[in-house]
Design an enzyme around this catalytic site. Structure first.
Site, PDB file in Angstrom:
ATOM      1  N   GLY A  35      -1.401   2.927   7.739  1.00 12.30           N
ATOM      2  CA  GLY A  35      -0.639   2.458   8.904  1.00 12.30           C
ATOM      3  C   GLY A  35       0.759   3.062   8.935  1.00 12.30           C
ATOM      4  O   GLY A  35       1.343   3.235   9.999  1.00 12.30           O
ATOM      5  N   GLU A  79      -0.489   8.533  -0.899  1.00 10.82           N
ATOM      6  CA  GLU A  79      -0.890   7.253  -1.509  1.00 10.82           C
ATOM      7  C   GLU A  79      -2.169   7.442  -2.317  1.00 10.82           C
ATOM      8  O   GLU A  79      -2.300   6.931  -3.436  1.00 10.82           O
ATOM      9  CB  GLU A  79      -1.087   6.193  -0.421  1.00 10.82           C
TER      10      GLU A  79
HETATM   11  C1  5RP Z   1       1.231   3.047   4.558  1.00  6.90           C
HETATM   12  C2  5RP Z   1       0.235   2.048   4.112  1.00  6.90           C
HETATM   13  C3  5RP Z   1       0.694   0.645   3.933  1.00  6.90           C
HETATM   14  O1  5RP Z   1       0.381   0.232   2.635  1.00  6.90           O
HETATM   15  C4  5RP Z   1       0.002  -0.235   4.929  1.00  6.90           C
HETATM   16  O2  5RP Z   1       0.211   0.281   6.231  1.00  6.90           O
HETATM   17  C5  5RP Z   1       0.532  -1.673   4.850  1.00  6.90           C
HETATM   18  O3  5RP Z   1       1.834  -1.702   5.321  1.00  6.90           O
HETATM   19  P1  5RP Z   1       2.710  -3.020   5.331  1.00  6.90           P
HETATM   20  O4  5RP Z   1       2.990  -3.382   3.917  1.00  6.90           O
HETATM   21  O5  5RP Z   1       3.951  -2.585   6.094  1.00  6.90           O
HETATM   22  O6  5RP Z   1       1.944  -4.091   6.064  1.00  6.90           O
HETATM   23  O7  5RP Z   1      -0.919   2.332   3.903  1.00  6.90           O
HETATM   24  O8  5RP Z   1       0.655   4.315   4.811  1.00  6.90           O
END
Ligand code: 5RP
Length: 223
Positions: free
Chosen positions: A96, A103
């Site tokens: 997201g 990652e």
């Molecule tokens: C970023 C990610 C995040 O871990 C995922 O989007 C969750 O985000 P948040 O902690 O802001 O809810 O995969 O690429």
């Protein structure tokens, strides 16, 4: 409790998984930002961190935590990161924040993946959250057709009228309408499509532990 308070709760709880004297892998996102803030109190007990994004690296350095290049270090004791969805087997959708490729790289370098999330991220089957896929720009239309053939609607992620560019200089497709029951099989299949850099299903690099923030406190799931 607000969603942000739940994220802060698990960000703090994740400190218990940091191994003194060892490097820690650090993910990206609003939940991880709470973890990074908590890590400041622990910084004299670790040699530093390997980070999954420019944004997290900047935050770590601002707190006086050394950021090391993944190529200069060996195996990490633990990788701590958030998720957009997590299923009953610990498989996740991530990306997201557009950081999915790094990652996955840092997660693969760690012995243990500790996922931190508020309980709204728990799902029975992955796919309600649009699946992020980092792609080479010239393959975007071809990949959009491939997803359409499996009933997924891919949209190029845009910001201020321009395609989002990742830390790796590539684009993101967000694929709506998928139901990913076989996360391992799906990840393997999509990974080998030409032009896919990384698919945001983390099944080969699934979580070993998930700390879920709930109004009653932190729930620990072990997979
Ligand atoms: C970023 C990610 C995040 O871990 C995922 O989007 C969750 O985000 P948040 O902690 O802001 O809810 O995969 O690429």
């Amino acid at each position: 409790m607000t969603q942000d308070e739940l994220k802060a709760l698990v960000g703090q709880a994740a400190l218990a998984y940091v191994v003194p004297g060892e490097l820690v892998g650090v993910g990206t996102g609003s939940t991880v930002n709470h973890f990074i803030a908590a890590l400041a109190s622990f910084k004299d007990r670790i040699p530093g961190a390997v980070s999954s994004s420019e944004a997290s690296s900047e935050r770590l350095r601002a707190l006086g935590i050394a950021v090391l290049d993944a190529n200069e270090v060996g195996e990490l004791a633990v990788y701590i990161d958030g998720a957009d969805e997590i299923d009953p087997l610990g498989c996740m959708i991530k990306g997201g924040g557009a950081a999915l490729t790094r990652e996955k790289i840092v997660a693969a370098q760690a012995r243990r993946f500790v996922c931190i999330a508020d309980e709204s991220k728990q799902v029975a089957v992955l796919g309600r959250f649009p699946l992020p896929v980092e792609v080479i720009p010239m393959a975007a239309a071809q990949l959009t057709r491939r997803f359409a053939a499996m009933n997924g609607q891919a949209q190029l992620r845009m910001r201020e009228g321009l395609p989002v560019v990742t830390d790796n200089g590539q684009h993101i497709l967000d694929v709506h309408g998928l139901q990913i029951a076989d996360a391992l099989g799906f990840e393997s299949q999509v990974n080998q499509w030409p032009g896919v850099v990384t698919v945001g299903v983390f099944a080969h690099q699934r979580a070993d532990v998930c700390l879920l923030g709930a109004p009653g406190g932190v729930k620990t799931l072990v997979f």
